[in-house]
Design an enzyme around this catalytic site. Structure first.
Site, PDB file in Angstrom:
ATOM      1  N   HIS A  32      -4.324   1.304   7.853  1.00  0.00           N
ATOM      2  CA  HIS A  32      -2.985   1.904   7.832  1.00  0.00           C
ATOM      3  C   HIS A  32      -2.915   3.057   6.816  1.00  0.00           C
ATOM      4  O   HIS A  32      -2.446   4.154   7.141  1.00  0.00           O
ATOM      5  CB  HIS A  32      -1.972   0.807   7.483  1.00  0.00           C
ATOM      6  N   GLU A  33      -3.427   2.805   5.603  1.00  0.00           N
ATOM      7  CA  GLU A  33      -3.308   3.821   4.543  1.00  0.00           C
ATOM      8  C   GLU A  33      -4.247   4.999   4.803  1.00  0.00           C
ATOM      9  O   GLU A  33      -3.888   6.150   4.548  1.00  0.00           O
ATOM     10  CB  GLU A  33      -3.592   3.203   3.175  1.00  0.00           C
ATOM     11  N   CYS A  88       6.012   0.062   7.030  1.00  0.00           N
ATOM     12  CA  CYS A  88       5.547   1.223   6.258  1.00  0.00           C
ATOM     13  C   CYS A  88       6.703   1.649   5.358  1.00  0.00           C
ATOM     14  O   CYS A  88       7.856   1.687   5.807  1.00  0.00           O
ATOM     15  CB  CYS A  88       5.170   2.348   7.218  1.00  0.00           C
ATOM     16  N   LEU A  89       6.398   1.969   4.100  1.00  0.00           N
ATOM     17  CA  LEU A  89       7.478   2.355   3.171  1.00  0.00           C
ATOM     18  C   LEU A  89       8.184   3.636   3.619  1.00  0.00           C
ATOM     19  O   LEU A  89       9.301   3.893   3.186  1.00  0.00           O
ATOM     20  CB  LEU A  89       6.945   2.494   1.748  1.00  0.00           C
ATOM     21  N   GLY A  92       0.825  -1.198   0.000  1.00  0.00           N
ATOM     22  CA  GLY A  92       0.000   0.000   0.000  1.00  0.00           C
ATOM     23  C   GLY A  92       0.862   1.252   0.000  1.00  0.00           C
ATOM     24  O   GLY A  92       2.010   1.222   0.470  1.00  0.00           O
ATOM     25  N   GLN A 104       2.769  10.108   1.247  1.00  0.00           N
ATOM     26  CA  GLN A 104       4.086   9.448   1.257  1.00  0.00           C
ATOM     27  C   GLN A 104       4.916   9.774   0.011  1.00  0.00           C
ATOM     28  O   GLN A 104       6.114   9.495  -0.013  1.00  0.00           O
ATOM     29  CB  GLN A 104       3.919   7.933   1.354  1.00  0.00           C
ATOM     30  N   HIS A 152      -2.812   7.544   7.037  1.00  0.00           N
ATOM     31  CA  HIS A 152      -1.843   8.461   6.406  1.00  0.00           C
ATOM     32  C   HIS A 152      -2.535   9.743   5.923  1.00  0.00           C
ATOM     33  O   HIS A 152      -1.932  10.813   5.921  1.00  0.00           O
ATOM     34  CB  HIS A 152      -1.181   7.800   5.197  1.00  0.00           C
TER      35      HIS A 152
HETATM   36 ZN    ZN Z   1       2.545   3.624   5.757  1.00  0.00          ZN
END
Ligand code: ZN
Length: 188
Positions: free
Chosen positions: A137-138, A93-94, A46, A51, A141
Site C-alpha cells: 500500500h505505502e 488510507c489516511l 503507515g 501524503q 503511494h
Molecule cells: Zn494510503
C-alpha cells in the site's frame, strides 16, 4: 514533535510519482520522525511522504498491536524484488478518511530499501501479514498509485467515496491485475 498536514484524495500530489532520495540527510531523518508523529496522531499504521505533500520516496510503518509490539520501520527508495501469491486485503488510507474497501494484493514479497540511517536492508515479511500488505500500500503511494486502483467492487467504493465527500473512482486508473485475478478466482 511536529504534526504535518495530511493531503486528501483529489490532491494531485497523490497521483505524482515521487523522486529518489539521493542522501539520507538530517532533514530526511526529521521528515521521517514528523511522519511517525503525524501517523500516530491519526491512528494509522503507515504513511508515505506524498501524503504529507513531500514528493520523496520514503514511507514509515508501525504495525504494532496491543498484543505484539513491532519496531518502527522507515523505508527509503524501496524496491520490491520479489512478489507472489494473492489475497484480498481490507484497507483504509489516511488520505481517505472513513473509507475501507477490499483490494487485491500479493500474499508474499521481499523488499529492499534504505533505513533512516542510510543502511540498506532486505525484508521478507510473514506472508499475508499486515506488514506485507502495508508495504504494498505505502510503496504504491510513491508511484502515484492508490489502494482504490486495486479495488474489487467499483460501485461499492464509489458510494463510500461519495458519502465521505471525496472524488469518484477514475475507472481508467483501475489496474489490470490478471495474475492476481487468476489466483483469487481459483481460491474463492
Ligand atoms: Zn494510503
Amino acid at each position: 514533535m511536529a504534526l504535518l498536514q495530511i493531503v486528501k484524495y483529489g490532491d494531485p500530489i497523490l497521483r505524482t510519482p515521487a523522486k529518489e532520495i539521493p542522501k539520507v540527510s538530517s532533514k530526511i531523518q526529521k521528515l521521517a520522525a514528523d511522519m511517525f508523529d503525524t501517523m500516530y496522531a491519526h491512528v494509522g499504521v503507515g504513511l508515505a511522504a506524498p501524503q504529507v505533500g513531500e514528493n520523496k520516496r520514503l514511507f514509515v510503518l508501525d504495525c504494532s498491536t496491543d498484543e505484539q509490539p513491532q519496531p518502527q520501520l522507515v523505508f527509503i527508495n524501496p524496491v520490491i524484488i520479489k512478489k507472489e501469491g494473492a489475497l484480498i486485503s481490507w484497507e483504509g488510507c489516511l488520505s481517505f478518511p472513513n473509507v475501507f474497501i477490499d483490494v487485491k494484493r500479493y500474499s508474499k514479497l521481499t523488499v529492499r530499501a534504505k533505513d533512516v540511517k542510510g543502511r540498506t536492508f532486505t525484508l521478507t515479511p510473514e506472508p499475508g501479514s499486515l506488514l506485507c500488505r502495508a508495504i504494498q500500500h505505502e510503496l504504491d503511494h510513491l508511484n502515484g498509485i492508490l489502494f482504490i486502483d486495486h479495488l474489487i467492487d467499483r460501485f461499492g467504493a464509489d458510494a463510500l467515496l461519495k458519502e465521505n465527500g471525496l472524488p469518484a473512482i477514475d475507472p481508467s486508473l483501475i489496474l489490470p491485475e490478471p495474475d492476481l485475478d487468476q489466483i483469487l478466482q481459483c481460491s474463492i
